[in-house]
Design an enzyme around this catalytic site. Structure first.
Site, short mmCIF file in Angstrom:
data_model
loop_
_atom_site.label_atom_id
_atom_site.label_comp_id
_atom_site.label_asym_id
_atom_site.label_seq_id
_atom_site.Cartn_x
_atom_site.Cartn_y
_atom_site.Cartn_z
N LYS A 1 0.84 -1.20 0.00
CA LYS A 1 0.00 0.00 0.00
C LYS A 1 0.88 1.26 0.00
O LYS A 1 0.55 2.25 -0.66
CB LYS A 1 -0.91 -0.03 1.23
CG LYS A 1 -1.92 1.08 1.32
CD LYS A 1 -3.01 0.75 2.33
CE LYS A 1 -2.50 0.65 3.74
NZ LYS A 1 -2.28 1.97 4.38
N ASP B 1 4.00 0.35 12.35
CA ASP B 1 2.86 -0.47 11.92
C ASP B 1 3.00 -1.93 12.32
O ASP B 1 2.03 -2.69 12.22
CB ASP B 1 2.69 -0.37 10.41
CG ASP B 1 2.06 0.94 9.98
OD1 ASP B 1 1.48 1.63 10.84
OD2 ASP B 1 2.15 1.29 8.78
#
Length: 424
Positions: free
Chosen positions: A22, A293
């Site tokens: 992404k 993340d």
């Protein structure tokens, strides 16, 4: 959609292709949109965040753009629209997006010549942007700001009359993401570099990226499969992980090597094998400054395996899709794990667990990573429920299909737990 999860009945062994990165896709789309005469990109990540970016860029004359919960898209488009002379747009998002601060980026762009007004609360979306030619020049920011703010400025910088010399004061957060941005810009013909704490981008014109653009498998998405391997003791083969990756989250392999997972880059049938290994450190002390993340999956892994931990560098987690530190604290308390928040960006656990008397029903807070990091708890506590499980579509739409392929049983979370007589 609520899902009840039951673990595989047999040894867990599966093979899969991860979604495309992404982070790389978002950067490729912005760079491509800033490239004169470039054809639309085709091979990028298929997920909610990337779809929001593609939709916004498909019609440059659109007067109103709503990116939903796509934080990267909001930040990158803010800088993109600001440097487009003659364009006028109102940029908005979900209710949660309206709570995520963007003032640092807006003020930075204003100092470079941008015309941006807040259409609601000061410092937060929605934004009213009138595009213009930006002057650029020297800019100083605290290095602890989101790397997405920095990347947004860097990608717009070649369009600025004087380019950009961005001085970062203090310790840089998520440095690998900044390096990824500069690498992709350089691949598109831009003269740019990061030397010590200063990023320099010279004015120039992007040249078209190769078609199809080479987007790697998403290392961030691999985190849940490392977690599943560590907890289950199984084997997971991933066919599209790049060992020599520009993604900072490739440090997963090193982090999990200390938590009982070996990464074999060339398995017997090709691909990358994640294999459980009995050797693991008794405690985890990790600085997540460059890879925030990954923190959720690693935290749940430690909680399930009983590894005490102390994690630092988590300052940015409070302004993600939800306050991820608070969300982890609440949800892991449902499995008897009481996380201590020692200070901004610091959490710890001493390894003690209190008894649990009922199966947990996990909330996901409209956060794709919360849903994914909590799903493997089913390996320890069969029958856990994940509320609003569809949130994984933000980054990994195939996740639940891949869980079924790995042997997990997924049931309607609103139905009672099956008895031996009624099990499917």
């Amino acid at each position: 959609m609520n899902l009840r999860l039951l673990p595989p009945e047999d040894f867990l062994q599966t093979r899969l292709m991860l979604p495309l990165s992404k982070s790389m896709s978002a950067r490729a789309l912005i760079i491509n949109a800033l490239t004169p005469g470039a054809a639309p990109l085709e091979r990028v990540a298929e997920c909610d965040d990337t779809d929001a970016m593609r939709h916004a860029l498909s019609d440059p004359a659109r007067k109103e753009v709503n990116v939903g919960a796509a934080g990267t898209t909001m930040r990158f488009l803010t800088a993109f629209y600001a440097c487009q002379p003659g364009l006028e747009v109102t940029l908005d998002g979900s209710e949660r997006m309206r709570q995520r601060p963007i003032g640092v980026l807006v003020e930075a762009l204003r100092s470079l010549g941008a015309d941006i007004e807040y259409a609601g609360e000061e410092g937060f979306p929605p934004l009213h942007i009138r595009g213009r030619a930006l002057k650029g020049g020297d800019l100083t920011l605290e290095a602890s700001v989101s790397s997405q703010f920095i990347s947004a400025l860097l990608m717009a910088a070649p369009t600025m009359a004087d380019g950009l010399r961005l001085h970062l004061e203090g310790e840089i957060v998520s440095r690998p993401y900044i390096l990824m941005t500069l690498k992709m810009m350089a691949d598109a013909g831009i003269d740019c570099e990061l030397y010590r704490e200063t990023a320099t981008v010279k004015p120039g014109t992007y040249r078209p990226l190769p078609h199809p653009v080479e987007i790697e498998g998403d290392w961030s998405a691999a985190a849940v499969w490392y977690e599943i391997t560590a907890i289950s003791g199984g084997v997971v083969t991933i066919d599209n992980l790049a060992e020599d990756s520009c993604q900072g989250d490739r440090v997963l392999a090193r982090i999990y090597s200390r938590m009982g997972v070996d990464t074999e880059w060339e398995g017997e049938d090709g691909g990358t094998d994640l294999c459980a290994n009995p050797d693991a450190d008794a405690r985890a002390d990790i600085d997540f400054s460059e890879c925030p993340d990954l923190a959720q999956c690693v935290t749940v892994t430690c909680a399930m395996l009983g590894y005490p931990f102390r994690f630092t560098g988590l300052q940015t987690l409070s302004i993600k899709e939800t306050d991820r530190i608070e969300a982890l604290r609440r949800e892991l308390s449902k499995v008897g794990v009481e996380i201590e928040v020692e200070g901004p960006g610091i959490i710890s656990w001493d390894g003690r667990r209190r008894p649990v008397t009922e199966l947990p029903v996990f909330d996901t807070y409209d956060d794709h990573r919360m849903a994914m990091c909590l799903a493997p708890v089913a390996l320890f506590m069969p029958g856990v429920i994940i509320r609003d499980a569809q949130v994984v579509s933000k980054s990994y739409p195939e996740f639940w299909d891949h869980m079924r392929d790995a042997g997990f049983t997924l049931l309607d979370g609103d139905a009672p737990l099956p008895t031996p007589e009624t099990e499917p």
